[in-house]
Design an enzyme around this catalytic site. Sequence first.
Site, PDB file in Angstrom:
ATOM      1  N   ASN A  51     -23.666 -15.153   5.926  1.00  5.22           N
ATOM      2  CA  ASN A  51     -24.223 -15.182   7.087  1.00  5.22           C
ATOM      3  C   ASN A  51     -23.905 -14.062   7.795  1.00  5.22           C
ATOM      4  O   ASN A  51     -22.769 -13.465   8.030  1.00  5.22           O
ATOM      5  CB  ASN A  51     -23.552 -16.327   7.977  1.00  5.22           C
ATOM      6  CG  ASN A  51     -23.959 -16.517   9.567  1.00  5.22           C
ATOM      7  OD1 ASN A  51     -24.844 -15.349   9.827  1.00  5.22           O
ATOM      8  ND2 ASN A  51     -23.556 -17.225  10.030  1.00  5.22           N
ATOM      9  N   ARG A 135     -28.254 -17.252   5.352  1.00  8.38           N
ATOM     10  CA  ARG A 135     -28.737 -17.694   6.527  1.00  8.38           C
ATOM     11  C   ARG A 135     -29.720 -16.664   7.307  1.00  8.38           C
ATOM     12  O   ARG A 135     -29.247 -15.439   7.256  1.00  8.38           O
ATOM     13  CB  ARG A 135     -27.478 -17.859   7.520  1.00  8.38           C
ATOM     14  CG  ARG A 135     -27.859 -18.295   8.923  1.00  8.38           C
ATOM     15  CD  ARG A 135     -27.060 -18.345   9.789  1.00  8.38           C
ATOM     16  NE  ARG A 135     -27.334 -18.993  11.286  1.00  8.38           N
ATOM     17  CZ  ARG A 135     -26.757 -18.367  12.387  1.00  8.38           C
ATOM     18  NH1 ARG A 135     -25.850 -17.873  12.431  1.00  8.38           N
ATOM     19  NH2 ARG A 135     -27.544 -18.773  13.506  1.00  8.38           N
ATOM     20  N   HIS A 224     -30.608 -23.248  15.541  1.00 11.47           N
ATOM     21  CA  HIS A 224     -29.501 -24.180  15.037  1.00 11.47           C
ATOM     22  C   HIS A 224     -30.156 -25.302  14.088  1.00 11.47           C
ATOM     23  O   HIS A 224     -29.727 -26.620  13.922  1.00 11.47           O
ATOM     24  CB  HIS A 224     -28.864 -24.686  16.248  1.00 11.47           C
ATOM     25  CG  HIS A 224     -27.955 -24.067  16.995  1.00 11.47           C
ATOM     26  ND1 HIS A 224     -27.996 -24.157  18.621  1.00 11.47           N
ATOM     27  CD2 HIS A 224     -27.067 -23.051  16.713  1.00 11.47           C
ATOM     28  CE1 HIS A 224     -27.138 -23.108  19.007  1.00 11.47           C
ATOM     29  NE2 HIS A 224     -26.764 -22.598  17.920  1.00 11.47           N
ATOM     30  N   GLU A 429     -22.942 -26.187   8.715  1.00 16.26           N
ATOM     31  CA  GLU A 429     -24.008 -25.330   8.352  1.00 16.26           C
ATOM     32  C   GLU A 429     -23.967 -24.640   6.874  1.00 16.26           C
ATOM     33  O   GLU A 429     -24.884 -24.405   6.208  1.00 16.26           O
ATOM     34  CB  GLU A 429     -24.356 -24.126   9.545  1.00 16.26           C
ATOM     35  CG  GLU A 429     -24.898 -24.822  10.846  1.00 16.26           C
ATOM     36  CD  GLU A 429     -24.627 -24.003  12.070  1.00 16.26           C
ATOM     37  OE1 GLU A 429     -23.402 -23.780  12.226  1.00 16.26           O
ATOM     38  OE2 GLU A 429     -25.814 -23.690  12.414  1.00 16.26           O
TER      39      GLU A 429
END
Length: 443
Positions: A51, A135, A224, A429
């Site tokens: 990320n 991500r 999200h 996540e």
Amino acid sequence: MCASAAVSLRRRWFTGGARTKRRLFSGHPGIRSIKIKSKGVEVEMNVLVINCGSSSLKYQLINSDSEEVLAKGLCERIGIDGSAIVHQPAGGEKVKSEIDMPNHTKAVQLVIEKLTDPQVGVITSLEEIDAVGHRIVHGGERFAGSVVLDDEVLAVIEQCNDLAPLHNPANLIGINSCREIMPDVPMVGVFDTAFHQTMPKKAYLYGLPLSYYEKYKVRRYGFHGTSHDFVSKRAAELLGRDIKDLKIIVCHLGNGASVSAVQYGESVDTSMGLTPLEGLIMGTRSGDLDPAIVTFIAQKEGISAEEVINICNKKSGVLGLSGGVSSDFRDLGDAAQAGNEAARTALETYGYRVGKYIGAYVAAMNGVDAIVFTAGVGENNAQARAEIGKYIGYLGTNIDPEKNKLRGEEVILSDEGAKVTVMVIPTNEELAIARETVRLVKQ
Ligand code: ADP
């Protein structure tokens, strides 16, 4: 954390499949013998989840079989003085090393060094990373699901940069750095926006001239998505029902926060918009505003519209409403308890906004079966959940105040007779990205 919880967490971190344990403890360089298929049987993979922000890079190495986190960490202040990597192997202590990181490629190199380090590493070589999941914040209308990343796909992602100028370029830098260092390892992109691409036009169009949508793709995208997807699926599992029969409202309440309406497994509406500024009152973001406020304040304060938007992003939300007390709900709760009026008002205003969105989404789906709280505040903050609870009682939620005190675990807050089940489900996540990565690489 109490001692027994710490022990059980350590145990959980270390109880991976047999292959994982071999890797963790034997340190034998020749272990990596299995890739994706062995005699036609699919076996586990080690997935590095990345990320990447403009000056930071968070990572987790996850074993796909046990779904255990083998190691995780953070590179901070990349390209700035005082950069450092904080690495934590499963069950071990955090190790912070202050090392110069002029760019993201150097950061990825350091991540690999830490992961393969004889002392704090969990794999013996780069070869043991089977795939990387990235991500990516904005996929525009081009990506309604995750994708295997190649030159062609990356060029399309680049076209979405103007929709998320702060995030997407940083995500792409991270991807390119990983490709440079691991050219043969498959990479997958998982978009925050993808899950919401099922929204109907009536939910994603703004009441603006249609030409702005046609020319510039100005519309609601939502964010999200990985979390809303993960949590709604888990809610269906816990309820023992098919998600295709359920209407679920997911409240992802972290520093950034959004609510979504998930009808029969698909997002049909969500509170964030073109950017993650719209919707709920958040830690530092204002959420919904009358757009005329922007130029009004700009004039009064003698600043530009961009500066007002910056204030809406970074100095507003519960931080701004509380007169600067904090964006952290723990501090706000303490301040409210100590009699700080502005902190109390910030918490009330926050809960009221979430409650209004829940009401709107009950209408959008013409009903609701479950309401789920997740992310830092949703999972941990009894006071915020109680505030929100004031506006959903009419649905027959029957929240048990004792259960509402629980923190950070899967729990059903409503009693057995409740018409609408209210639940807390911790989001994950990184695990969702790892699962998507494995699914696409196996395909
Ligand atoms: P993000 O990922 O958007 O940065 P998080 O999901 O980590 O945010 O949520 C951060 C927020 O969660 C913090 O501002 C804090 O208010 C809240 N939070 C985290 N842990 C607790 C806790 N134990 N008790 C109460 N609130 C908590």
